[in-house]
Design an enzyme around this catalytic site. Sequence first.
Site, PDB file in Angstrom:
ATOM      1  CB  SER A 117       7.636   4.960   8.619  1.00 55.46           C
ATOM      2  OG  SER A 117       6.832   5.035   7.524  1.00 55.46           O
TER       3      SER A 117
ATOM      4  CG  HIS B 144      -0.548   3.790   6.446  1.00 53.54           C
ATOM      5  ND1 HIS B 144      -1.228   4.445   5.985  1.00 53.54           N
ATOM      6  CD2 HIS B 144       0.777   3.567   5.971  1.00 53.54           C
ATOM      7  CE1 HIS B 144      -0.339   5.290   5.150  1.00 53.54           C
ATOM      8  NE2 HIS B 144       0.847   4.534   5.069  1.00 53.54           N
TER       9      HIS B 144
ATOM     10  CE  LYS C 293      14.041  12.829   2.301  1.00 48.42           C
ATOM     11  NZ  LYS C 293      14.280  12.919   3.759  1.00 48.42           N
ATOM     12  CG  ASP C 294       7.360  10.139  -1.149  1.00 38.64           C
ATOM     13  OD1 ASP C 294       8.546   9.516  -0.910  1.00 38.64           O
ATOM     14  OD2 ASP C 294       6.479   9.576  -0.785  1.00 38.64           O
TER      15      ASP C 294
ATOM     16  CD  GLU D 165      16.307  -9.375 -19.085  1.00 40.04           C
ATOM     17  OE1 GLU D 165      15.721  -8.357 -18.992  1.00 40.04           O
ATOM     18  OE2 GLU D 165      17.241  -9.547 -19.680  1.00 40.04           O
TER      19      GLU D 165
END
Lengths: 185, 417
Positions: B217, B213, B241-242, B284
């Site tokens: 971005s 922040h 959108k998230d 895994e």
Amino acid sequence: MAETAPEAEQTSPAEGETRRDFLVLAAGAMGAVAVVGIAWPLIETMNPSADVLALASAEVDLSPIEVGQSITVMWRGKPVFVRQRTPAEIEQAATVDLADLPHPETDEERVQRAEWLIMVGVCTHLGCIPLGQKLGDPRGDFDGWFCPCHGSHYDTSGRIRVGPAPRNLDIPEYQFLNDTLVRIG
Amino acid sequence: MSTPVPRNRLAQWIEYRLPIFSWTNAQLIDYPTPRNLNYWWNFGSLAGVMLVVQLLTGVLLAMHYTPHVSMAFDSTEHIMRNVEWGWLLRYLHANGGSMFFVVIYIHLFRGLYYGSYKAPRELLWLFGVVILMLMMGSAFMGYVLPWGQMSFWAATVITNLLSAVPWIGDTLVTWLWGGFSVDNPTLTRFYSLHYLFPFLIVALVFLHLWALHHRKSNNPLGIEIKSPKDTIPFHPYYTAKDMVGFGVMFFVLAIFVFYLPNMLGEVINYVPADPLRTPHIVPEWYFLPHYAILRAVPDKLGGVVAMLAAVVILFFMPWLDNSKVRSARFRPIYKQFFWVFLADCVVLGWVGANPPAGSFILIGRLATAYYFAHFIIIVPLIARFERPRALPESIHQAVLKKGGGGEPAPAAKMERP
Ligand code: HEM
Ligand code: FES
């Protein structure tokens, strides 16, 4: 916060080393000692505790083990292989050229009595249990033990011959209390 | 951007003492975000959601789980059979771990593709790599907790890696185990750390987001925000959108939890741990590439070093890649090698899933060599010799040109009334 005077204005102008430099250094050094002093016992708490250390020996009765037979006993949470070797196996172990061994050790160095091979059954690579204790197990290219995890081959003296394991199988401390009783650890 | 003063008296009282309302507004509502973020930018918030899922299910599991060698396996089965909805908790947590890694790996490769690790986001990237390492530690220790065969032997083999350390290796392993083999002390400390690490991750996520922040971005064009016209407010555009991303992710997670809950696990882990019998060990899926690298090096210490280096080398990406251009969209050569590198990682995973025999050994070694060559040779050389394509002037110009046009909506209109 913004109202405090900058440090430079608060100190009396003195060139070179000052009392304050000395105090900062001395306090810093004491602080470092304190951190180490605290960290040490905290780290030590993660070591094996007294009861775990106390369990560190096991007695094994050898009388039921026939020639060519192996048993597995637990010692310190790990398997220990106890094998009464056949004359052929002893012969094979004794006649190896040390130059062929990744971790050269003679067979005599690894046993107290030639017929009894006693060793920690934990692969020295990453700790899997090698196969070869039971009838029908694959015993590797050298007729000893074979670790299936990443393919380490051990010979009839438990020495690493081929594969990623760096060392021969470990020999624990042990003592023959009499002909049929051994104390491991 | 506006800083709304809360109208409510209580809110005003709080705001005066702790400016939480204006802070939330600045960071989550009016927060200026590049207007051109694509769906690859969803994965950060998805990772955050997965962290919450793991914390929530984990804390509830911990209420029913017993960390003791004689009870751990049974208590896991107790969760599955007796605890109300216990099966859901455990399947969510176990498959949630996998989902978390899917999301994080995509997030990481997104960063590699769009050059998000470059200045001024190096620290942001470093925090990310630390988070990845902590996640690997958490997942490994969590997998030990059910105390099945694979739990026990994974713990044994992985902790034994430390015995490769020269001189102090064996002491170190004994210290880590709290005994002479993987046993009860090992289980209890892994449980303790498995509980702790996710909270360390929370702290690092906080630093990660703080750095984000502060510098804002990156975006698919890889150019900086130059004017308010390049941005839109986080809410409602990216909150919406998230939400789409959350929906898709939970749909995928649900398919696994409800229809394929054991597909990613190993059957043998439903057999209680037996210190005398080693099963065929497979990690895994998310550790398969690392496992392939470990086995590619024929030397014990060398293998361990290579495996660790494979993760640590990510730290250096900002300095290995000197190209001024961030986004692979404008880097024709880097773009191709990015895909080759991704393919190489997949090959490593495939090799890691297979026994180290026959041609897998050779393929594993080649793929390992390529993995490191990508970082140490290929990326620096591309940075030096590649001619990047021309960058657009600004985000809003590029976006509006592509969109075919009209007058750009003035940024002012985007603001909430
Ligand atoms: C970074 C986040 C986390 C990851 C990636 C993670 C991963 C895992 C994995 C892979 C397992 C083994 C699942 C199985 O096969 O049964 C597990 C088990 C477990 N985890 Fe976590 N975990 C996380 C956070 C937490 C938290 C915060 C707690 C809270 C105490 C927790 C508590 C447990 C418990 C009690 C078990 C044993 C029960 C079981 O096996 O399902 N985990 N974890
Ligand atoms: S653990 Fe035995 S070969 Fe790797």
